[in-house]
Motif scaffolding. Structure first.
Motif, PDB file in Angstrom:
ATOM      1  N   ALA A  84       1.231  -1.782  -0.155  1.00  0.00           N
ATOM      2  CA  ALA A  84      -0.103   0.155  -0.067  1.00  0.00           C
ATOM      3  C   ALA A  84       0.821   1.454   0.346  1.00  0.00           C
ATOM      4  CB  ALA A  84      -0.566   0.280   0.933  1.00  0.00           C
ATOM      5  N   GLY A  85       0.512   2.352   0.119  1.00  0.00           N
ATOM      6  CA  GLY A  85       1.207   3.519  -0.598  1.00  0.00           C
ATOM      7  C   GLY A  85       0.373   4.637  -0.503  1.00  0.00           C
ATOM      8  N   ARG A  86       0.413   5.466  -0.171  1.00  0.00           N
ATOM      9  CA  ARG A  86       0.113   7.460  -0.388  1.00  0.00           C
ATOM     10  C   ARG A  86       0.296   8.461  -1.353  1.00  0.00           C
ATOM     11  NH1 ARG A  86       0.667   9.022   5.782  1.00  0.00           N
ATOM     12  NH2 ARG A  86       0.123   7.424   5.818  1.00  0.00           N
ATOM     13  N   THR A  87      -0.032   8.946  -2.061  1.00  0.00           N
ATOM     14  CA  THR A  87      -0.341   9.761  -2.699  1.00  0.00           C
ATOM     15  C   THR A  87      -0.700  10.910  -2.539  1.00  0.00           C
ATOM     16  OG1 THR A  87      -0.597   8.580  -4.189  1.00  0.00           O
ATOM     17  CG2 THR A  87      -1.176  10.617  -5.346  1.00  0.00           C
ATOM     18  N   SER A  88       0.943  12.194  -2.416  1.00  0.00           N
ATOM     19  CA  SER A  88       0.447  13.332  -1.650  1.00  0.00           C
ATOM     20  C   SER A  88       0.248  14.480  -2.914  1.00  0.00           C
ATOM     21  CB  SER A  88       1.444  13.851  -0.969  1.00  0.00           C
ATOM     22  OG  SER A  88       1.059  13.246   0.039  1.00  0.00           O
ATOM     23  N   VAL A  89      -0.729  14.982  -3.147  1.00  0.00           N
ATOM     24  CA  VAL A  89      -0.173  16.591  -3.899  1.00  0.00           C
ATOM     25  C   VAL A  89      -0.701  17.586  -2.949  1.00  0.00           C
ATOM     26  CG1 VAL A  89      -1.813  17.526  -5.678  1.00  0.00           C
ATOM     27  CG2 VAL A  89      -2.099  15.162  -5.428  1.00  0.00           C
ATOM     28  N   THR A  90       0.049  18.294  -3.063  1.00  0.00           N
ATOM     29  CA  THR A  90      -0.130  20.221  -2.864  1.00  0.00           C
ATOM     30  C   THR A  90      -0.011  21.018  -4.058  1.00  0.00           C
ATOM     31  OG1 THR A  90       1.930  19.558  -1.285  1.00  0.00           O
ATOM     32  CG2 THR A  90       0.857  21.309  -1.348  1.00  0.00           C
ATOM     33  N   ALA A  91      -0.737  21.932  -3.579  1.00  0.00           N
ATOM     34  CA  ALA A  91      -1.180  22.811  -4.817  1.00  0.00           C
ATOM     35  C   ALA A  91      -0.906  24.441  -3.944  1.00  0.00           C
ATOM     36  CB  ALA A  91      -2.637  22.910  -5.146  1.00  0.00           C
ATOM     37  N   ALA A  92       0.205  25.233  -3.956  1.00  0.00           N
ATOM     38  CA  ALA A  92       0.705  26.259  -3.713  1.00  0.00           C
ATOM     39  C   ALA A  92      -0.376  27.366  -4.726  1.00  0.00           C
ATOM     40  CB  ALA A  92       2.153  26.765  -3.197  1.00  0.00           C
ATOM     41  N   PHE A  93      -0.768  28.435  -4.195  1.00  0.00           N
ATOM     42  CA  PHE A  93      -1.531  29.402  -5.041  1.00  0.00           C
ATOM     43  C   PHE A  93      -1.228  31.063  -4.599  1.00  0.00           C
ATOM     44  CE2 PHE A  93      -4.691  28.660  -1.705  1.00  0.00           C
ATOM     45  CZ  PHE A  93      -5.070  29.624  -1.135  1.00  0.00           C
ATOM     46  N   THR A  94      -1.570  32.089  -5.083  1.00  0.00           N
ATOM     47  CA  THR A  94      -1.769  32.734  -5.438  1.00  0.00           C
ATOM     48  C   THR A  94      -2.554  34.193  -6.157  1.00  0.00           C
ATOM     49  OG1 THR A  94       1.199  33.651  -5.276  1.00  0.00           O
ATOM     50  CG2 THR A  94      -0.290  35.377  -5.210  1.00  0.00           C
ATOM     51  N   LEU A  95      -4.056  34.444  -5.181  1.00  0.00           N
ATOM     52  CA  LEU A  95      -4.631  35.393  -6.335  1.00  0.00           C
ATOM     53  C   LEU A  95      -3.875  36.498  -6.013  1.00  0.00           C
ATOM     54  CD1 LEU A  95      -7.909  35.541  -7.334  1.00  0.00           C
ATOM     55  CD2 LEU A  95      -7.922  35.231  -5.098  1.00  0.00           C
ATOM     56  N   LYS A  96      -4.306  37.239  -7.725  1.00  0.00           N
ATOM     57  CA  LYS A  96      -4.273  38.368  -7.647  1.00  0.00           C
ATOM     58  C   LYS A  96      -4.680  38.865  -8.667  1.00  0.00           C
ATOM     59  CE  LYS A  96       0.886  37.730  -8.316  1.00  0.00           C
ATOM     60  NZ  LYS A  96       1.990  37.643  -9.489  1.00  0.00           N
TER      61      LYS A  96
ATOM     62  N   THR B 233      -3.779  14.107   0.913  1.00  0.00           N
ATOM     63  CA  THR B 233      -3.035  12.292   0.879  1.00  0.00           C
ATOM     64  C   THR B 233      -3.778  11.587   0.648  1.00  0.00           C
ATOM     65  OG1 THR B 233      -1.482  13.040   2.165  1.00  0.00           O
ATOM     66  CG2 THR B 233      -1.599  10.776   2.264  1.00  0.00           C
ATOM     67  N   SER B 234      -3.951  10.915  -0.098  1.00  0.00           N
ATOM     68  CA  SER B 234      -4.758   9.397  -0.619  1.00  0.00           C
ATOM     69  C   SER B 234      -4.044   7.816  -0.819  1.00  0.00           C
ATOM     70  CB  SER B 234      -5.024   9.905  -2.221  1.00  0.00           C
ATOM     71  OG  SER B 234      -6.047   9.209  -2.293  1.00  0.00           O
ATOM     72  N   LEU B 235      -4.419   7.584   0.035  1.00  0.00           N
ATOM     73  CA  LEU B 235      -4.459   5.739   0.286  1.00  0.00           C
ATOM     74  C   LEU B 235      -4.523   5.142  -1.135  1.00  0.00           C
ATOM     75  CD1 LEU B 235      -5.246   5.853   3.533  1.00  0.00           C
ATOM     76  CD2 LEU B 235      -3.085   6.474   2.792  1.00  0.00           C
ATOM     77  N   VAL B 236      -3.341   3.953  -1.685  1.00  0.00           N
ATOM     78  CA  VAL B 236      -3.684   3.468  -2.520  1.00  0.00           C
ATOM     79  C   VAL B 236      -3.131   2.291  -2.297  1.00  0.00           C
ATOM     80  CG1 VAL B 236      -2.059   4.514  -3.147  1.00  0.00           C
ATOM     81  CG2 VAL B 236      -3.037   3.738  -5.370  1.00  0.00           C
ATOM     82  N   ASP B 237      -3.809   0.859  -2.668  1.00  0.00           N
ATOM     83  CA  ASP B 237      -3.323  -0.473  -2.585  1.00  0.00           C
ATOM     84  C   ASP B 237      -2.333  -0.436  -3.921  1.00  0.00           C
ATOM     85  OD1 ASP B 237      -4.584  -0.913  -0.204  1.00  0.00           O
ATOM     86  OD2 ASP B 237      -6.347  -1.669  -0.982  1.00  0.00           O
ATOM     87  N   PHE B 238      -1.337  -1.495  -3.769  1.00  0.00           N
ATOM     88  CA  PHE B 238      -0.568  -1.378  -4.618  1.00  0.00           C
ATOM     89  C   PHE B 238      -0.713  -3.545  -5.762  1.00  0.00           C
ATOM     90  CE2 PHE B 238       2.724   1.369  -3.087  1.00  0.00           C
ATOM     91  CZ  PHE B 238       2.261   2.804  -3.708  1.00  0.00           C
ATOM     92  N   PRO B 239      -1.672  -3.686  -6.064  1.00  0.00           N
ATOM     93  CA  PRO B 239      -1.669  -4.863  -6.790  1.00  0.00           C
ATOM     94  C   PRO B 239       0.148  -5.623  -6.737  1.00  0.00           C
ATOM     95  CG  PRO B 239      -3.065  -3.017  -7.782  1.00  0.00           C
ATOM     96  CD  PRO B 239      -2.369  -2.163  -6.964  1.00  0.00           C
ATOM     97  N   THR B 240      -0.465  -6.761  -7.568  1.00  0.00           N
ATOM     98  CA  THR B 240       0.986  -7.411  -7.939  1.00  0.00           C
ATOM     99  C   THR B 240       1.247  -7.230  -8.981  1.00  0.00           C
ATOM    100  OG1 THR B 240      -0.507  -9.328  -8.002  1.00  0.00           O
ATOM    101  CG2 THR B 240       1.054  -9.415  -5.934  1.00  0.00           C
ATOM    102  N   GLN B 241       0.339  -6.962  -9.845  1.00  0.00           N
ATOM    103  CA  GLN B 241       0.449  -6.255 -11.517  1.00  0.00           C
ATOM    104  C   GLN B 241       0.589  -5.245 -12.058  1.00  0.00           C
ATOM    105  OE1 GLN B 241      -3.144  -6.745 -13.830  1.00  0.00           O
ATOM    106  NE2 GLN B 241      -2.389  -7.498 -15.525  1.00  0.00           N
TER     107      GLN B 241
END
Length: 173
Positions: A104-116, A132-140
């Motif tokens: 299993a693993g975890r995917t992290s996505v980070t978004a930095a933003f500046t509104l002008k 962070t989103s969790l994910v299962d790793f299949p063998t294939q």
């Protein structure tokens, strides 16, 4: 003090506290963030987003355009611009010693933003959101790759919703 005067005092205190509570509650004004009267919906539709530098960044950008434009697409005449920087990564967290892999693993996505403001360039809001989103790793191997992509997409959608809420809150002021 007699029980009669004690009862009278309790009743007066109860009425006074009820009046004070009613006065405090009448001062509260809670409005929905996307209410028509706030003008946020119109302001959101006037936001333009910077180009993405990766597949996950494009997913975040596309979701933000959808949220801001309410499905109508990106504006041609922006009054506000958002500089967006997105990073993503996936790592294994559940090590299986028998196969020397992660289950299993975890995917992290980070978004930095500046509104002008598009005209003046004045920064109205800047920040960073991470999901962070969790994910299962299949063998294939193909299934594992597809699971990681799905996990990135889920995290990208969630981080876009958070960034959109931050932008809406800044524009409502």
């Amino acid at each position: 003090m007699s029980s009669d005067s004690l009862f009278k005092f309790a009743r007066i205190a109860g009425v006074a506290s009820l009046m004070a509570t009613a006065g405090l509650l009448s001062a509260c004004q809670v409005k929905p963030l996307y209410a028509v009267s706030t003008g946020v919906t119109q302001k959101l539709s006037e936001v333009s987003f910077s180009d993405a530098g990766s597949r996950v960044g494009q997913e975040v950008r596309n979701q933000l355009i959808f949220i801001a434009g309410r499905g109508a697409g990106e504006t041609k005449t922006p009054k506000y611009t958002v500089d967006l920087s997105v990073s993503a990564g996936t790592a294994g967290v559940l090590y299986l010693p028998s196969s020397d892999t992660s289950g299993a693993g975890r995917t992290s996505v980070t978004a930095a933003f500046t509104l002008k403001d598009a005209v003046t360039g004045k920064v109205l809001k800047s920040g960073s959101r991470s999901v962070t989103s969790l994910v299962d790793f299949p063998t294939q191997e193909f299934a594992k790759h597809r699971a990681i992509l799905n996990s990135e997409d889920r995290a990208a959608r969630e981080v876009a919703e958070m960034v959109a809420a931050d932008i809406a809150a800044a524009l409502s002021r």
